[in-house]
Design a protein around this motif. Structure first.
Motif, PDB file in Angstrom:
ATOM      1  N   LYS A  57      -8.080   5.232  -8.375  1.00 27.53           N
ATOM      2  CA  LYS A  57      -9.365   4.531  -8.492  1.00 27.53           C
ATOM      3  C   LYS A  57      -9.192   3.266  -9.324  1.00 27.53           C
ATOM      4  N   GLN A  58      -8.477   3.392 -10.445  1.00 22.14           N
ATOM      5  CA  GLN A  58      -8.251   2.235 -11.312  1.00 22.14           C
ATOM      6  C   GLN A  58      -7.406   1.174 -10.599  1.00 22.14           C
ATOM      7  N   GLY A  59      -6.343   1.617  -9.914  1.00 24.40           N
ATOM      8  CA  GLY A  59      -5.493   0.681  -9.179  1.00 24.40           C
ATOM      9  C   GLY A  59      -6.255  -0.009  -8.068  1.00 24.40           C
ATOM     10  N   TRP A  60      -7.055   0.753  -7.336  1.00 24.96           N
ATOM     11  CA  TRP A  60      -7.871   0.169  -6.268  1.00 24.96           C
ATOM     12  C   TRP A  60      -8.788  -0.911  -6.844  1.00 24.96           C
ATOM     13  N   ASP A  61      -9.505  -0.560  -7.906  1.00 19.50           N
ATOM     14  CA  ASP A  61     -10.444  -1.512  -8.508  1.00 19.50           C
ATOM     15  C   ASP A  61      -9.724  -2.768  -9.004  1.00 19.50           C
ATOM     16  N   GLU A  62      -8.573  -2.580  -9.639  1.00 22.22           N
ATOM     17  CA  GLU A  62      -7.815  -3.712 -10.190  1.00 22.22           C
ATOM     18  C   GLU A  62      -7.380  -4.681  -9.090  1.00 22.22           C
ATOM     19  N   TYR A  63      -6.725  -4.161  -8.054  1.00 21.38           N
ATOM     20  CA  TYR A  63      -6.210  -5.049  -7.012  1.00 21.38           C
ATOM     21  C   TYR A  63      -7.307  -5.546  -6.086  1.00 21.38           C
ATOM     22  N   HIS A  64      -8.355  -4.788  -5.904  1.00 22.26           N
ATOM     23  CA  HIS A  64      -9.499  -5.251  -5.126  1.00 22.26           C
ATOM     24  C   HIS A  64     -10.106  -6.477  -5.810  1.00 22.26           C
ATOM     25  N   GLN A  65     -10.249  -6.411  -7.121  1.00 19.23           N
ATOM     26  CA  GLN A  65     -10.778  -7.537  -7.888  1.00 19.23           C
ATOM     27  C   GLN A  65      -9.829  -8.735  -7.823  1.00 19.23           C
ATOM     28  N   ARG A  66      -8.542  -8.492  -7.979  1.00 16.10           N
ATOM     29  CA  ARG A  66      -7.572  -9.593  -7.905  1.00 16.10           C
ATOM     30  C   ARG A  66      -7.612 -10.277  -6.544  1.00 16.10           C
ATOM     31  N   LEU A  67      -7.698  -9.477  -5.484  1.00 15.41           N
ATOM     32  CA  LEU A  67      -7.731 -10.040  -4.130  1.00 15.41           C
ATOM     33  C   LEU A  67      -8.981 -10.878  -3.883  1.00 15.41           C
ATOM     34  N   SER A  68     -10.047 -10.553  -4.571  1.00 17.32           N
ATOM     35  CA  SER A  68     -11.303 -11.286  -4.351  1.00 17.32           C
ATOM     36  C   SER A  68     -11.202 -12.735  -4.825  1.00 17.32           C
ATOM     37  N   ARG A  69     -10.158 -13.077  -5.561  1.00 17.35           N
ATOM     38  CA  ARG A  69      -9.948 -14.481  -5.937  1.00 17.35           C
ATOM     39  C   ARG A  69      -9.392 -15.292  -4.766  1.00 17.35           C
ATOM     40  N   ASP A 116      -3.903   8.517  -1.736  1.00 15.16           N
ATOM     41  CA  ASP A 116      -4.334   7.710  -2.881  1.00 15.16           C
ATOM     42  C   ASP A 116      -3.330   6.610  -3.200  1.00 15.16           C
ATOM     43  N   LEU A 117      -2.065   6.948  -3.202  1.00 18.04           N
ATOM     44  CA  LEU A 117      -1.040   5.972  -3.540  1.00 18.04           C
ATOM     45  C   LEU A 117      -0.921   4.903  -2.454  1.00 18.04           C
ATOM     46  N   ALA A 118      -1.030   5.294  -1.200  1.00 17.76           N
ATOM     47  CA  ALA A 118      -0.951   4.322  -0.099  1.00 17.76           C
ATOM     48  C   ALA A 118      -2.034   3.259  -0.236  1.00 17.76           C
ATOM     49  N   MET A 119      -3.223   3.664  -0.669  1.00 19.35           N
ATOM     50  CA  MET A 119      -4.309   2.693  -0.834  1.00 19.35           C
ATOM     51  C   MET A 119      -3.953   1.642  -1.879  1.00 19.35           C
ATOM     52  N   VAL A 120      -3.394   2.084  -2.999  1.00 17.13           N
ATOM     53  CA  VAL A 120      -3.057   1.160  -4.077  1.00 17.13           C
ATOM     54  C   VAL A 120      -1.880   0.273  -3.670  1.00 17.13           C
ATOM     55  N   VAL A 121      -0.866   0.855  -3.055  1.00 15.30           N
ATOM     56  CA  VAL A 121       0.305   0.078  -2.633  1.00 15.30           C
ATOM     57  C   VAL A 121      -0.098  -0.980  -1.611  1.00 15.30           C
ATOM     58  N   MET A 122      -0.986  -0.630  -0.692  1.00 12.56           N
ATOM     59  CA  MET A 122      -1.443  -1.605   0.298  1.00 12.56           C
ATOM     60  C   MET A 122      -2.114  -2.794  -0.386  1.00 12.56           C
ATOM     61  N   LEU A 123      -3.023  -2.523  -1.315  1.00 10.78           N
ATOM     62  CA  LEU A 123      -3.719  -3.621  -1.989  1.00 10.78           C
ATOM     63  C   LEU A 123      -2.763  -4.473  -2.805  1.00 10.78           C
ATOM     64  N   GLU A 124      -1.809  -3.845  -3.478  1.00 17.74           N
ATOM     65  CA  GLU A 124      -0.849  -4.621  -4.255  1.00 17.74           C
ATOM     66  C   GLU A 124      -0.011  -5.497  -3.341  1.00 17.74           C
ATOM     67  N   ALA A 125       0.427  -4.953  -2.213  1.00 16.88           N
ATOM     68  CA  ALA A 125       1.224  -5.732  -1.261  1.00 16.88           C
ATOM     69  C   ALA A 125       0.431  -6.928  -0.740  1.00 16.88           C
ATOM     70  N   LEU A 126      -0.840  -6.733  -0.481  1.00 18.01           N
ATOM     71  CA  LEU A 126      -1.680  -7.829   0.007  1.00 18.01           C
ATOM     72  C   LEU A 126      -1.943  -8.857  -1.085  1.00 18.01           C
ATOM     73  N   TYR A 127      -2.077  -8.396  -2.312  1.00 15.12           N
ATOM     74  CA  TYR A 127      -2.239  -9.331  -3.426  1.00 15.12           C
ATOM     75  C   TYR A 127      -0.977 -10.165  -3.589  1.00 15.12           C
ATOM     76  N   ARG A 128       0.168  -9.516  -3.532  1.00 16.99           N
ATOM     77  CA  ARG A 128       1.451 -10.230  -3.652  1.00 16.99           C
ATOM     78  C   ARG A 128       1.576 -11.259  -2.519  1.00 16.99           C
ATOM     79  N   ALA A 129       1.247 -10.865  -1.297  1.00 14.63           N
ATOM     80  CA  ALA A 129       1.312 -11.785  -0.156  1.00 14.63           C
ATOM     81  C   ALA A 129       0.377 -12.974  -0.360  1.00 14.63           C
ATOM     82  N   SER A 130      -0.774 -12.715  -0.949  1.00 14.08           N
ATOM     83  CA  SER A 130      -1.739 -13.789  -1.196  1.00 14.08           C
ATOM     84  C   SER A 130      -1.209 -14.788  -2.218  1.00 14.08           C
ATOM     85  N   THR A 131      -0.532 -14.293  -3.249  1.00 14.78           N
ATOM     86  CA  THR A 131       0.024 -15.212  -4.245  1.00 14.78           C
ATOM     87  C   THR A 131       1.163 -16.032  -3.643  1.00 14.78           C
TER      88      THR A 131
END
Length: 143
Positions: A17-29, A119-134
């Motif tokens: 939940k914390q990882g999802w919220d963190e990367y979801h917020q980061r991606l919103s930039r 649960d882990l797949a959700m967080v890894v997906m968001l992190e991968a998308l955040y990394r791709a965005s940067t």
């Protein structure tokens, strides 16, 4: 580009939940982000397709293509240039995706040959998308 996350189920463990919220917020930039959570049922294919609408459909699936962070970044950029304004990333339930959903997908993405807990797949997906965005923005996060 809009990112629409469609998940069968939702993160249950606190770290997820914390990882999802963190990367979801980061991606919103970088993107407009939206999440649709579907109830886990025998075959949620029609609900997934309805939620995705006309978006570029990109489910996570072990049969999919493995991409480096740079390749994922380039793929997302190319989808945007091709006229799609939204990508629907789909994480299925314990039974994965139906053949029908895989056939209707524009691109099947596999994050790994490993099987991750939901649960882990959700967080890894968001992190991968955040990394791709940067990477797309030329920012240093990925280094």
């Amino acid at each position: 580009m809009r990112f629409h996350f469609i998940t069968v189920g939702e993160p249950k463990l606190e770290y997820a939940k914390q990882g999802w919220d963190e990367y979801h917020q980061r991606l919103s930039r970088y993107h407009k982000v939206k999440t649709t959570r579907l109830k886990d049922k025998a075959d949620p294919t029609q609900e997934v397709l309805k939620a995705a609408g006309n978006a570029y459909l990109m489910p996570l699936d072990p049969r999919g293509k493995h991409l480096t962070s740079e390749e994922l970044s380039a793929h997302i950029d190319q989808v945007g240039l091709s006229g799609h304004g939204e990508i629907a990333f789909v994480i299925g339930g314990p039974d994965g995706h139906s053949d029908e959903l895989r056939k209707q997908a524009h691109f099947l993405w596999s994050m790994s040959k490993l099987t991750f807990p939901h649960d882990l797949a959700m967080v890894v997906m968001l992190e991968a998308l955040y990394r791709a965005s940067t990477i797309s923005k030329g920012e240093p996060y990925h280094r």
